[in-house]
Write a protein that holds these residues in place. Structure first.
Motif, PDB file in Angstrom:
ATOM      1  N   HIS A 126       3.427  -1.170 -14.520  1.00  0.00           N
ATOM      2  CA  HIS A 126       3.524  -0.004 -13.509  1.00  0.00           C
ATOM      3  C   HIS A 126       3.291  -0.552 -12.076  1.00  0.00           C
ATOM      4  O   HIS A 126       2.607  -1.411 -11.854  1.00  0.00           O
ATOM      5  CB  HIS A 126       2.308   0.918 -13.990  1.00  0.00           C
ATOM      6  CG  HIS A 126       2.016   1.959 -12.924  1.00  0.00           C
ATOM      7  ND1 HIS A 126       2.966   3.107 -13.018  1.00  0.00           N
ATOM      8  CD2 HIS A 126       1.373   2.246 -11.761  1.00  0.00           C
ATOM      9  CE1 HIS A 126       2.533   3.883 -12.094  1.00  0.00           C
ATOM     10  NE2 HIS A 126       1.416   3.390 -11.387  1.00  0.00           N
ATOM     11  N   HIS A 127       4.141   0.398 -11.196  1.00  0.00           N
ATOM     12  CA  HIS A 127       4.129  -0.038  -9.892  1.00  0.00           C
ATOM     13  C   HIS A 127       3.973   1.211  -9.087  1.00  0.00           C
ATOM     14  O   HIS A 127       4.833   2.138  -9.346  1.00  0.00           O
ATOM     15  CB  HIS A 127       4.991  -0.871  -9.074  1.00  0.00           C
ATOM     16  CG  HIS A 127       5.138  -1.239  -7.851  1.00  0.00           C
ATOM     17  ND1 HIS A 127       4.337  -2.036  -7.167  1.00  0.00           N
ATOM     18  CD2 HIS A 127       6.067  -0.654  -6.898  1.00  0.00           C
ATOM     19  CE1 HIS A 127       4.628  -2.007  -5.692  1.00  0.00           C
ATOM     20  NE2 HIS A 127       5.838  -1.287  -5.717  1.00  0.00           N
ATOM     21  N   HIS A 128       2.949   1.357  -8.072  1.00  0.00           N
ATOM     22  CA  HIS A 128       2.732   2.592  -7.463  1.00  0.00           C
ATOM     23  C   HIS A 128       2.654   2.543  -6.024  1.00  0.00           C
ATOM     24  O   HIS A 128       1.786   1.807  -5.693  1.00  0.00           O
ATOM     25  CB  HIS A 128       1.784   3.580  -7.990  1.00  0.00           C
ATOM     26  CG  HIS A 128       1.371   4.765  -7.423  1.00  0.00           C
ATOM     27  ND1 HIS A 128       0.448   5.631  -7.617  1.00  0.00           N
ATOM     28  CD2 HIS A 128       2.316   5.588  -6.327  1.00  0.00           C
ATOM     29  CE1 HIS A 128       0.292   6.509  -6.792  1.00  0.00           C
ATOM     30  NE2 HIS A 128       1.370   6.591  -6.277  1.00  0.00           N
ATOM     31  N   THR A 129       3.392   3.098  -5.190  1.00  0.00           N
ATOM     32  CA  THR A 129       3.112   2.792  -3.574  1.00  0.00           C
ATOM     33  C   THR A 129       2.959   4.268  -3.118  1.00  0.00           C
ATOM     34  O   THR A 129       3.450   5.284  -3.427  1.00  0.00           O
ATOM     35  CB  THR A 129       4.193   2.121  -3.086  1.00  0.00           C
ATOM     36  OG1 THR A 129       5.418   2.783  -3.019  1.00  0.00           O
ATOM     37  CG2 THR A 129       4.418   0.490  -3.535  1.00  0.00           C
ATOM     38  N   ASP A 130       2.274   4.069  -1.604  1.00  0.00           N
ATOM     39  CA  ASP A 130       2.258   5.400  -0.801  1.00  0.00           C
ATOM     40  C   ASP A 130       3.695   6.057  -0.740  1.00  0.00           C
ATOM     41  O   ASP A 130       4.804   4.918  -0.463  1.00  0.00           O
ATOM     42  CB  ASP A 130       1.730   5.189   0.584  1.00  0.00           C
ATOM     43  CG  ASP A 130       0.484   4.772   0.513  1.00  0.00           C
ATOM     44  OD1 ASP A 130      -0.461   5.242  -0.232  1.00  0.00           O
ATOM     45  OD2 ASP A 130       0.106   3.926   1.383  1.00  0.00           O
ATOM     46  N   ILE A 131       3.854   7.171  -0.697  1.00  0.00           N
ATOM     47  CA  ILE A 131       5.285   7.735  -0.274  1.00  0.00           C
ATOM     48  C   ILE A 131       5.475   7.784   0.965  1.00  0.00           C
ATOM     49  O   ILE A 131       4.405   7.625   1.830  1.00  0.00           O
ATOM     50  CB  ILE A 131       5.239   9.292  -0.756  1.00  0.00           C
ATOM     51  CG1 ILE A 131       6.799   9.643  -0.737  1.00  0.00           C
ATOM     52  CG2 ILE A 131       4.286  10.071   0.444  1.00  0.00           C
ATOM     53  CD1 ILE A 131       6.541  11.021  -1.640  1.00  0.00           C
ATOM     54  N   ASP A 132       6.810   7.668   1.359  1.00  0.00           N
ATOM     55  CA  ASP A 132       7.113   7.305   3.005  1.00  0.00           C
ATOM     56  C   ASP A 132       8.292   8.104   3.406  1.00  0.00           C
ATOM     57  O   ASP A 132       9.310   7.975   2.922  1.00  0.00           O
ATOM     58  CB  ASP A 132       7.626   5.850   3.189  1.00  0.00           C
ATOM     59  CG  ASP A 132       8.108   5.382   4.650  1.00  0.00           C
ATOM     60  OD1 ASP A 132       8.277   6.094   5.418  1.00  0.00           O
ATOM     61  OD2 ASP A 132       7.755   4.206   5.163  1.00  0.00           O
ATOM     62  N   MET A 133       7.991   9.075   4.168  1.00  0.00           N
ATOM     63  CA  MET A 133       9.118  10.185   4.455  1.00  0.00           C
ATOM     64  C   MET A 133      10.177   9.488   5.322  1.00  0.00           C
ATOM     65  O   MET A 133      11.247   9.853   5.034  1.00  0.00           O
ATOM     66  CB  MET A 133       8.610  11.350   5.266  1.00  0.00           C
ATOM     67  CG  MET A 133       7.438  12.234   4.280  1.00  0.00           C
ATOM     68  SD  MET A 133       8.408  12.790   2.677  1.00  0.00           S
ATOM     69  CE  MET A 133       9.685  13.688   3.345  1.00  0.00           C
ATOM     70  N   GLU A 134       9.937   8.765   6.110  1.00  0.00           N
ATOM     71  CA  GLU A 134      11.021   7.951   6.902  1.00  0.00           C
ATOM     72  C   GLU A 134      11.927   7.189   5.909  1.00  0.00           C
ATOM     73  O   GLU A 134      13.108   7.256   6.219  1.00  0.00           O
ATOM     74  CB  GLU A 134      10.523   6.860   7.895  1.00  0.00           C
ATOM     75  CG  GLU A 134      11.495   6.337   8.730  1.00  0.00           C
ATOM     76  CD  GLU A 134      10.669   5.334   9.646  1.00  0.00           C
ATOM     77  OE1 GLU A 134      11.800   4.911  10.265  1.00  0.00           O
ATOM     78  OE2 GLU A 134       9.618   5.235   9.930  1.00  0.00           O
ATOM     79  N   PHE A 135      11.487   6.424   4.939  1.00  0.00           N
ATOM     80  CA  PHE A 135      12.247   5.772   3.973  1.00  0.00           C
ATOM     81  C   PHE A 135      13.035   7.007   3.339  1.00  0.00           C
ATOM     82  O   PHE A 135      14.388   6.562   3.032  1.00  0.00           O
ATOM     83  CB  PHE A 135      11.280   4.972   3.192  1.00  0.00           C
ATOM     84  CG  PHE A 135      11.911   4.007   2.254  1.00  0.00           C
ATOM     85  CD1 PHE A 135      13.154   4.003   1.578  1.00  0.00           C
ATOM     86  CD2 PHE A 135      11.001   2.842   2.049  1.00  0.00           C
ATOM     87  CE1 PHE A 135      13.718   2.846   0.827  1.00  0.00           C
ATOM     88  CE2 PHE A 135      11.368   1.863   1.333  1.00  0.00           C
ATOM     89  CZ  PHE A 135      12.638   1.710   0.844  1.00  0.00           C
ATOM     90  N   ILE A 136      12.600   8.043   2.824  1.00  0.00           N
ATOM     91  CA  ILE A 136      13.375   8.993   2.103  1.00  0.00           C
ATOM     92  C   ILE A 136      14.514   9.720   3.079  1.00  0.00           C
ATOM     93  O   ILE A 136      15.553   9.730   2.616  1.00  0.00           O
ATOM     94  CB  ILE A 136      12.339  10.102   1.779  1.00  0.00           C
ATOM     95  CG1 ILE A 136      11.456   9.642   0.687  1.00  0.00           C
ATOM     96  CG2 ILE A 136      13.337  11.317   1.267  1.00  0.00           C
ATOM     97  CD1 ILE A 136      10.244  10.385   0.061  1.00  0.00           C
TER      98      ILE A 136
END
Length: 146
Positions: A126-136
């Motif tokens: 499992h790998h979980h990171t913060d969401i990044d709206m700029e990346f999206i």
């Protein structure tokens, strides 16, 4: 159950994971594809949003980002490991920089990795990171250009 510090096997699989992330950020998803067990119980939650369950879903975003990425590096910092029998948890900050389709992506992401020991070998599951709206936003713009 007593909590103990991570053994060399957990640190080694973490090192392989972050080396694979850097390779992905340079356009090569092969090391990432080879690192993960190709099973139905692996999961990810990327900075690009969503949740992937099972290898068929997990592999997609790794490949998609690699197909657009170049000149990247992913450095783990502030790593904290805990081992509970055959399960290990890593809390880490990821220092990420890469170019996606010519657009720069940089950020510091909090991440959690879960590793499982099977037949004496550690594997990331499992790998979980913060969401990044700029990346999206960058990925959406790149998708609109196609």
């Amino acid at each position: 159950m007593a909590i103990k510090q991570a053994d060399e096997g957990v640190r080694a699989v973490s090192d392989r994971f972050y080396n694979a992330l850097t390779q992905m950020a340079n356009g090569d998803a092969t090391p990432m594809m080879e690192l993960w067990p190709h099973r139905d119980d692996v999961t990810t939650m990327h900075p690009i949003g969503g949740r992937e369950v099972g290898w068929d879903e997990v592999r997609g975003p790794w490949q998609a980002v690699a197909d657009m990425a170049e000149g990247g590096e992913v450095k783990p910092t502030d790593q904290h490991f805990r081992v509970f029998g055959d399960v290990a948890i890593e809390l880490v900050t990821e220092d990420v920089s890469m170019s996606l389709g010519g657009e720069s992506v940089e950020g510091m992401y909090r991440a959690t990795n879960i590793y499982h020991r099977e037949n004496g070998e550690w594997h990331i599951v499992h790998h979980h990171t913060d969401i990044d709206m700029e990346f999206i936003d960058i990925l959406q713009r790149l998708g609109d250009d196609e």
